[in-house]
Design a protein around this motif. Structure first.
Motif, PDB file in Angstrom:
ATOM      1  N   PHE A 413     -14.984 -12.516  62.189  1.00 37.51           N
ATOM      2  CA  PHE A 413     -13.990 -13.637  61.604  1.00 37.51           C
ATOM      3  C   PHE A 413     -12.676 -12.704  61.537  1.00 37.51           C
ATOM      4  O   PHE A 413     -12.609 -12.458  60.277  1.00 37.51           O
ATOM      5  N   PRO A 414     -11.735 -12.823  62.390  1.00 36.09           N
ATOM      6  CA  PRO A 414     -10.665 -11.930  62.092  1.00 36.09           C
ATOM      7  C   PRO A 414      -9.584 -12.465  60.860  1.00 36.09           C
ATOM      8  O   PRO A 414      -8.953 -11.637  60.432  1.00 36.09           O
ATOM      9  N   ASP A 415      -9.758 -13.835  60.612  1.00 45.07           N
ATOM     10  CA  ASP A 415      -8.970 -14.468  59.470  1.00 45.07           C
ATOM     11  C   ASP A 415      -9.387 -13.720  58.313  1.00 45.07           C
ATOM     12  O   ASP A 415      -8.699 -13.699  57.393  1.00 45.07           O
ATOM     13  N   PHE A 416     -10.551 -13.362  58.185  1.00 52.36           N
ATOM     14  CA  PHE A 416     -11.131 -12.896  56.995  1.00 52.36           C
ATOM     15  C   PHE A 416     -10.948 -11.399  56.714  1.00 52.36           C
ATOM     16  O   PHE A 416     -10.433 -10.755  55.754  1.00 52.36           O
ATOM     17  N   PHE A 417     -11.037 -10.464  57.906  1.00 55.44           N
ATOM     18  CA  PHE A 417     -10.808  -9.158  58.001  1.00 55.44           C
ATOM     19  C   PHE A 417     -10.250  -8.714  59.193  1.00 55.44           C
ATOM     20  O   PHE A 417     -10.972  -8.735  60.271  1.00 55.44           O
ATOM     21  N   LYS A 418      -8.921  -8.559  59.400  1.00 58.04           N
ATOM     22  CA  LYS A 418      -8.222  -8.240  60.418  1.00 58.04           C
ATOM     23  C   LYS A 418      -8.142  -6.795  61.003  1.00 58.04           C
ATOM     24  O   LYS A 418      -7.869  -6.476  61.922  1.00 58.04           O
ATOM     25  N   GLY A 419      -9.014  -6.026  60.367  1.00 57.57           N
ATOM     26  CA  GLY A 419      -8.881  -4.786  60.657  1.00 57.57           C
ATOM     27  C   GLY A 419      -9.846  -4.183  61.813  1.00 57.57           C
ATOM     28  O   GLY A 419      -9.306  -3.598  62.738  1.00 57.57           O
ATOM     29  N   ALA A 420     -10.985  -5.266  61.961  1.00 59.05           N
ATOM     30  CA  ALA A 420     -11.674  -4.735  63.430  1.00 59.05           C
ATOM     31  C   ALA A 420     -12.682  -5.896  63.605  1.00 59.05           C
ATOM     32  O   ALA A 420     -12.772  -6.813  62.535  1.00 59.05           O
ATOM     33  N   ILE A 421     -13.120  -6.017  64.825  1.00 59.47           N
ATOM     34  CA  ILE A 421     -14.373  -6.916  65.042  1.00 59.47           C
ATOM     35  C   ILE A 421     -15.387  -6.286  65.737  1.00 59.47           C
ATOM     36  O   ILE A 421     -15.220  -5.088  66.248  1.00 59.47           O
ATOM     37  N   SER A 422     -16.425  -6.848  65.994  1.00 61.28           N
ATOM     38  CA  SER A 422     -17.511  -6.091  66.642  1.00 61.28           C
ATOM     39  C   SER A 422     -17.460  -6.311  68.291  1.00 61.28           C
ATOM     40  O   SER A 422     -16.853  -7.048  68.614  1.00 61.28           O
ATOM     41  N   ARG A 423     -18.179  -5.385  68.588  1.00 64.97           N
ATOM     42  CA  ARG A 423     -18.107  -5.381  70.215  1.00 64.97           C
ATOM     43  C   ARG A 423     -18.655  -6.734  70.658  1.00 64.97           C
ATOM     44  O   ARG A 423     -18.125  -7.257  71.602  1.00 64.97           O
TER      45      ARG A 423
END
Length: 543
Positions: A413-423
């Motif tokens: 969820f990029p809205d919660f944490f914009k630092g990284a997303i999973s593969r």
């Protein structure tokens, strides 16, 4: 800079009696025990030193700006009397009974005393005349036990009392309006509960122990029931009525665990050089809350990242996950329109189940979405030796437990944490051309239909089998090393957490154990550092 001291003394007195006459044997013990604990600490703080030389650092050389001090004592005591009686007849019939009377200072005087009895009995069937001709059974014993244990775990000595303290940030007020000399007031620092008393663990066991095949096979199986009465838990309080004081422990309710414990071990050999031992354990487990205090039907677990994840309700297992059940992803606008009304619903977001069938999704549609308690756990030990080589390994597994994988807040969820997303989120999130996605649509704003509520999207199966330890070693023959003054020399290589078999996609399915008062929730994965795989090479030398 801080200093402290503590002391603890234990004073125990016992009187025992032992006698045997004919086929009878008796033993009795009575005693008293007193335990006292006391401690005190003091600390002070200053900062803004003009020099970084540690030789200059002392409390009186730092800047008085921002200085602080603190100090606190603790004290507790326990006074106990106990008695135990044992009786045996012909080494076939065994009966034991125990009674403890414990009084703890952490409870109010009216409720600080608890009585804790226990009784056990065993029948050694293999000693009976009708069983002596059963050659493959070396020992067979049937046993039963019932007992109540008292616990005052994590209860402080101030628990019964409502206390007040002074602190500039909470209870000082500038009555005169000068702002330079505020008047010292008091705030409610500790909320007392004089009714809190002992937690009682009532344990019943029925078991059968057997040694078979010329002492090569050991088997033990038992059924157990553990009922916890008066479970100690933090009392729920509100800031309006209590001013944010430290809540007390209270006896919040009763719960029960039932299951079967099974162990088996086989000791064997092949020829004169190869010897081996194989042992296994299995423990089944079923948990249920029986009652709660103050006519409560349930109470929720701690709030973690602004949402409640778990609920404790009568008739359900402790720490059960509670929230919305996800039945898929909205595929298009038509899917949204024909589904029950759901806040923030949109194509690509989570679709929740309408549990009560009223045509809308709201808090009444929350349900139980997972159980962190395993159906059973198991272990396997294998060891063998061949001449001078030895090998051992240990496996441990858990089956049927669920994990709330809260790391998905960061990875999906990029809205919660914009630092990284999973593969997986990057390659298999929902798009109009990827309708079979497993991850909701990536968006910069959260909501009720994504990560704003607790849902089964975050619940994963947590079953696993892990190789906890594996070791291989070699012991040098004594004749070859004795000339060097060495009595024994062994070298070995050991691995820990060598491999894990699991379908869990988080960092580690073996979540650190937690007690029921854990503020982070039970079996909630917040990115706990995983158990590391490690290797060790060692040498044992005896001179």
């Amino acid at each position: 800079e801080g200093a402290g001291y503590n002391s603890s003394w234990t004073w125990t007195n016992t009187l025992s009696y032992t006698n045997a006459f004919g086929k009878h044997s008796v033993r009795g013990v009575i005693g008293t025990e007193a335990i006292n604990n006391y401690g005190r600490n003091l600390s002070g703080t200053r900062g803004s030193y003009f020099s970084l030389n540690p030789d200059y650092w002392a409390l009186n050389t730092g800047s008085p700006t921002g200085q602080s001090n603190a100090g606190s004592p603790y004290q507790s005591s326990l006074w106990s009397q106990f008695a135990r009686a044992e009786y045996g007849y012909s080494d076939k019939y065994l009966i034991n009974a125990t009674l403890r009377r414990d009084a703890s200072s952490v409870f109010a005087p009216e409720v600080r005393t608890g009585y804790f009895p226990s009784v056990s009995a065993a029948w050694r069937i293999s000693q009976e005349n009708f069983f002596r001709n059963v050659s493959f059974v070396n020992d067979l014993k049937l046993r039963y036990s019932w007992g109540k244990l008292g616990s005052a775990t994590n209860v402080s000595g101030t628990n019964p009392y409502t206390l007040y303290s002074q602190y500039a940030g909470r209870s000082y007020y500038d009555i005169a309006g000068t702002s330079t000399n505020p008047a010292g007031g008091f705030y409610n620092s500790n909320i007392g509960n004089p009714n809190t008393t002992w937690e009682g663990d009532i344990i019943t066991n029925i078991g059968l122990d057997a040694t078979l095949l010329q002492n090569k096979l050991d088997i033990s199986i038992e059924w157990y029931k553990k009922k916890v009465s008066g479970l100690l838990f933090d009392q729920k309080t509100d800031v309006v009525n209590y001013g944010g004081g430290t809540p007390p422990k209270q006896n919040i309710g009763d719960m029960q665990n039932t299951g079967i414990d099974f162990t088996a071990a086989y000791h064997g050999s092949v020829g004169k050089d190869f010897k081996f031992d194989v042992s296994g354990t299995l423990t089944s487990y079923k948990n249920k809350i029986l009652a709660l205090a103050e006519n409560q039907q349930y109470f929720d677990g701690p709030t973690v990242r602004n949402v409640v994840i778990q609920r404790n309700e009568i008739g359900h297992p402790v720490w059960a996950f509670y929230g919305y059940k996800v039945i898929g992803l909205f595929q298009d606008a038509q899917d949204v329109a024909k589904s029950p009304a759901q806040t923030d619903a949109a194509p690509g977001l989570l679709k929740f189940q309408d549990v009560n069938g009223d045509g809308k999704i709201d808090a009444s549609d929350r349900t139980y979405i997972g159980d962190p308690n395993p159906d059973f756990t198991y272990g396997l030990n294998i060891s063998f030796s061949y001449k001078n080589f030895d090998f051992s390994t240990f496996f441990f597994g858990s089956h049927g437990n669920d994990i709330f994988n809260q790391t998905k807040y960061f990875t999906d969820f990029p809205d919660f944490f914009k630092g990284a997303i999973s593969r997986e989120a990057a390659t298999n999130s929902w798009t109009p051309t990827n309708l079979n996605a497993t991850v909701p649509k990536l968006q910069t704003a959260g909501g009720q239909s994504s990560d704003g509520v607790t849902s089964s999207y975050f619940v994963s199966k947590g079953s696993y089998l892990r190789n906890k330890q594996m070791q291989i070693g070699y012991t040098f023959p004594a004749g070859k090393i004795s000339k060097f003054g060495i009595e024994r020399l062994r070298i070995y290589v050991q691995a820990a957490n060598l491999f894990t078999i699991t379908k869990y996609k988080g960092l580690d399915p073996e979540i650190p154990s937690s007690n029921i008062n854990n503020t982070q929730g039970y079996s909630v994965d917040q990115g706990n550092y995983p158990h590391t795989r490690s290797f060790l090479i060692g040498v044992n030398v005896n001179f």
